[in-house]
Design an enzyme around this catalytic site. Structure first.
Site, PDB file in Angstrom:
ATOM      1  N   LYS A  43       0.826  -1.219   0.000  1.00  0.00           N
ATOM      2  CA  LYS A  43       0.000   0.000   0.000  1.00  0.00           C
ATOM      3  C   LYS A  43       0.854   1.261   0.000  1.00  0.00           C
ATOM      4  O   LYS A  43       0.481   2.257  -0.619  1.00  0.00           O
ATOM      5  CB  LYS A  43      -0.941   0.015   1.207  1.00  0.00           C
ATOM      6  CG  LYS A  43      -2.103  -0.939   1.045  1.00  0.00           C
ATOM      7  CD  LYS A  43      -3.240  -0.597   1.985  1.00  0.00           C
ATOM      8  CE  LYS A  43      -4.438  -1.489   1.723  1.00  0.00           C
ATOM      9  NZ  LYS A  43      -5.484  -1.352   2.738  1.00  0.00           N
ATOM     10  N   LYS A  84      -5.272  -9.808  -7.067  1.00  0.00           N
ATOM     11  CA  LYS A  84      -6.431  -9.897  -6.181  1.00  0.00           C
ATOM     12  C   LYS A  84      -7.526  -8.937  -6.641  1.00  0.00           C
ATOM     13  O   LYS A  84      -7.226  -7.831  -7.068  1.00  0.00           O
ATOM     14  CB  LYS A  84      -5.953  -9.521  -4.773  1.00  0.00           C
ATOM     15  CG  LYS A  84      -6.895  -9.856  -3.662  1.00  0.00           C
ATOM     16  CD  LYS A  84      -6.311  -9.453  -2.322  1.00  0.00           C
ATOM     17  CE  LYS A  84      -6.246  -7.947  -2.181  1.00  0.00           C
ATOM     18  NZ  LYS A  84      -5.848  -7.470  -0.865  1.00  0.00           N
ATOM     19  N   LYS A  98     -10.723  -3.051  -4.240  1.00  0.00           N
ATOM     20  CA  LYS A  98     -11.449  -1.793  -4.406  1.00  0.00           C
ATOM     21  C   LYS A  98     -10.596  -0.770  -5.131  1.00  0.00           C
ATOM     22  O   LYS A  98     -11.109   0.156  -5.749  1.00  0.00           O
ATOM     23  CB  LYS A  98     -11.792  -1.203  -3.025  1.00  0.00           C
ATOM     24  CG  LYS A  98     -12.725  -2.042  -2.193  1.00  0.00           C
ATOM     25  CD  LYS A  98     -12.777  -1.514  -0.744  1.00  0.00           C
ATOM     26  CE  LYS A  98     -13.539  -2.469   0.151  1.00  0.00           C
ATOM     27  NZ  LYS A  98     -13.423  -2.181   1.574  1.00  0.00           N
TER      28      LYS A  98
HETATM   29  P1  TYM Z   1     -10.882  -5.087   3.919  1.00  0.00           P
HETATM   30  O1  TYM Z   1     -11.864  -4.014   4.215  1.00  0.00           O
HETATM   31  O2  TYM Z   1      -9.801  -4.832   2.944  1.00  0.00           O
HETATM   32  O3  TYM Z   1     -11.645  -6.375   3.440  1.00  0.00           O
HETATM   33  C1  TYM Z   1     -12.732  -6.901   4.177  1.00  0.00           C
HETATM   34  C2  TYM Z   1     -12.700  -8.420   4.136  1.00  0.00           C
HETATM   35  O4  TYM Z   1     -12.769  -8.865   2.777  1.00  0.00           O
HETATM   36  C3  TYM Z   1     -11.705  -9.770   2.531  1.00  0.00           C
HETATM   37  N1  TYM Z   1     -11.291  -9.623   1.128  1.00  0.00           N
HETATM   38  C4  TYM Z   1     -11.195 -10.626   0.259  1.00  0.00           C
HETATM   39  N2  TYM Z   1     -11.464 -11.945   0.381  1.00  0.00           N
HETATM   40  C5  TYM Z   1     -11.289 -12.722  -0.706  1.00  0.00           C
HETATM   41  N3  TYM Z   1     -10.877 -12.237  -1.911  1.00  0.00           N
HETATM   42  C6  TYM Z   1     -10.603 -10.919  -2.084  1.00  0.00           C
HETATM   43  N4  TYM Z   1     -10.222 -10.450  -3.268  1.00  0.00           N
HETATM   44  C7  TYM Z   1     -10.766 -10.050  -0.966  1.00  0.00           C
HETATM   45  N5  TYM Z   1     -10.592  -8.716  -0.780  1.00  0.00           N
HETATM   46  C8  TYM Z   1     -10.913  -8.476   0.504  1.00  0.00           C
HETATM   47  C9  TYM Z   1     -10.604  -9.356   3.486  1.00  0.00           C
HETATM   48  O5  TYM Z   1      -9.692 -10.407   3.723  1.00  0.00           O
HETATM   49  C10 TYM Z   1     -11.392  -8.989   4.723  1.00  0.00           C
HETATM   50  O6  TYM Z   1     -11.693 -10.139   5.491  1.00  0.00           O
HETATM   51  N6  TYM Z   1      -7.767  -5.070   7.828  1.00  0.00           N
HETATM   52  C11 TYM Z   1      -9.073  -5.511   7.373  1.00  0.00           C
HETATM   53  C12 TYM Z   1     -10.208  -4.959   8.204  1.00  0.00           C
HETATM   54  C13 TYM Z   1     -10.069  -5.176   9.673  1.00  0.00           C
HETATM   55  C14 TYM Z   1     -10.229  -6.401  10.361  1.00  0.00           C
HETATM   56  C15 TYM Z   1     -10.038  -6.086  11.750  1.00  0.00           C
HETATM   57  C16 TYM Z   1     -10.514  -7.700   9.969  1.00  0.00           C
HETATM   58  C17 TYM Z   1      -9.788  -4.222  10.588  1.00  0.00           C
HETATM   59  N7  TYM Z   1      -9.780  -4.774  11.831  1.00  0.00           N
HETATM   60  C18 TYM Z   1     -10.103  -7.067  12.719  1.00  0.00           C
HETATM   61  C19 TYM Z   1     -10.582  -8.680  10.958  1.00  0.00           C
HETATM   62  C20 TYM Z   1     -10.375  -8.359  12.313  1.00  0.00           C
HETATM   63  C21 TYM Z   1      -9.264  -5.030   5.940  1.00  0.00           C
HETATM   64  O7  TYM Z   1      -8.638  -4.114   5.487  1.00  0.00           O
HETATM   65  O8  TYM Z   1     -10.267  -5.630   5.288  1.00  0.00           O
END
Ligand code: TYM
Length: 344
Positions: free
Chosen positions: A114, A206, A209
């Site tokens: 990032k 991947k 967004k």
């Molecule tokens: P974020 O907002 O990027 O994504 C949310 C969830 O979606 C999953 N995900 C995917 N799974 C499969 N294929 C993909 N292409 C894909 N893109 C996204 C992510 O793995 C995630 O589960 N850091 C985290 C948010 C967070 C969090 C937490 C998660 C903050 N605190 C505590 C668990 C526990 C994030 O940026 O997710």
């Protein structure tokens, strides 16, 4: 020490939610509701680690909330809330900043991706992001965390932080009556056929967004026409589908589309190939369009309906935040005692 089983996970309110978020995370949040007490959080504090337009952030926060509900999470039985309304997340994150080591954070691949080449210009928050994530989970002493594959390394760091806290403060933890460890080591739940959904334009990247082309992803609010167009344009290779899973190995685009179908249909890749083995992509894509529209259409429509009542969404978040805060407050009091902060 045995901890009460509890699920926590979060999703960032940063732009469009897509099929990867749904299949890798939210769909699985829904499935866990019957077995666990769950907290599902819209992580707005994480979102601002990169610039977010203040005029846009509330809409994005409500959109993730609407997605949780439209996908089937019940806010009366479980807790849906936004992170910034529970100040204890940030408070515990500070303590964890003092537990985690620079060397641990330096290894985080997501930060490297990032921040890119302009690392000097990345926010301090982006670097410390994983310690806040550990605080999100551990402020509820959650034991299970459903996430997509890309969050695995962050979960490992959360476990390291929990373990180091338990070890550094072991005498105080015992003195205050918490036995051998205060925090559980949270377990990642990375399961199913779509733990890493790939871009529709390039099966080696991947789905995300931040990818500029909207054709690379299916958004949860896409209508039937958009879904159909994106799947028809999705990159493939010239061969028909294999009949065995091993045949997907060197074919990332085929593997991705078959994985998406399997996850949407609640079956396996092998099951999908049993049905579509040796089929041409045109045939398979038509079936995938029908399945996607059938599964995602009602979710998108329900999200749009819910979003017409932002006040209603905000009251769900307020109520969830109040319930979460009660739990978080208890943990933070104990952490203060353990660390040695004087409190009244
Ligand atoms: P974020 O907002 O990027 O994504 C949310 C969830 O979606 C999953 N995900 C995917 N799974 C499969 N294929 C993909 N292409 C894909 N893109 C996204 C992510 O793995 C995630 O589960 N850091 C985290 C948010 C967070 C969090 C937490 C998660 C903050 N605190 C505590 C668990 C526990 C994030 O940026 O997710």
């Amino acid at each position: 020490m045995a901890f009460q089983e509890r699920v926590f996970s979060g999703v960032q309110p940063t732009g469009n939610l897509h099929l990867g978020n749904y299949l890798g995370a939210i769909k699985r949040f829904v499935e866990l509701q019957d077995r666990y007490d769950c907290l599902y959080c819209v992580v707005d504090l994480h979102a601002i680690t990169v610039w977010q337009d203040p005029a846009e952030l509330p809409r994005a926060t409500r959109e993730v909330t609407a997605a949780f509900i439209a996908c089937g999470i019940d806010p009366t039985k479980h807790i849906i809330f936004n992170q910034s309304q529970v100040a204890e997340h940030a408070e515990l994150a500070w303590v964890f900043n003092c537990v985690a080591r620079l060397g641990w954070l330096n290894r985080m691949t997501q930060f490297k991706e990032k921040a890119g080449k302009d690392r000097e210009n990345a926010s301090v928050g982006l670097y410390a992001y994983p310690t806040l994530m550990a605080a999100d989970i551990l402020i509820y002493r959650a034991t299970h965390v459903p996430v997509g594959e890309d969050q695995k390394q962050h979960l490992e760091l959360s476990r390291d932080i929990a373990q180091k806290f338990n070890n550094d403060f072991r005498h105080a933890i015992r003195e205050h009556g918490y036995g051998d460890g205060f925090f559980p080591l949270p377990e990642p739940l990375i399961t199913g056929e779509a733990t890493r959904v790939m871009s529709l334009r390039d099966g080696t990247r991947k789905m995300s967004k931040s990818e500029p082309s909207d054709y690379s992803r299916i958004n949860l609010t896409d209508d039937a026409d958009a879904i159909a167009q994106k799947i028809r344009k999705a990159k493939t290779d010239p061969e028909p589908l294999p009949s065995e899973e091993a045949g997907l190995k060197l074919r990332p685009e085929a593997d991705n589309l078959v994985g998406i179908y399997a996850a949407l249909a609640d079956t396996t890749r092998a099951g999908v190939l049993g049905q579509f083995g040796n089929a041409q992509f045109s045939t398979f894509k038509s079936a995938l369009v029908d399945l996607s529209v059938a599964k995602l259409g009602p979710i998108g429509a329900e999200m749009k309906r819910l979003l017409r009542d932002p006040v209603g969404i905000d009251s769900i978040l307020a109520e969830g935040s109040a319930r979460a805060q009660k739990l978080a407050g208890e943990t933070m009091k104990a952490v203060k005692d353990i660390v040695g902060f004087v409190r009244s």
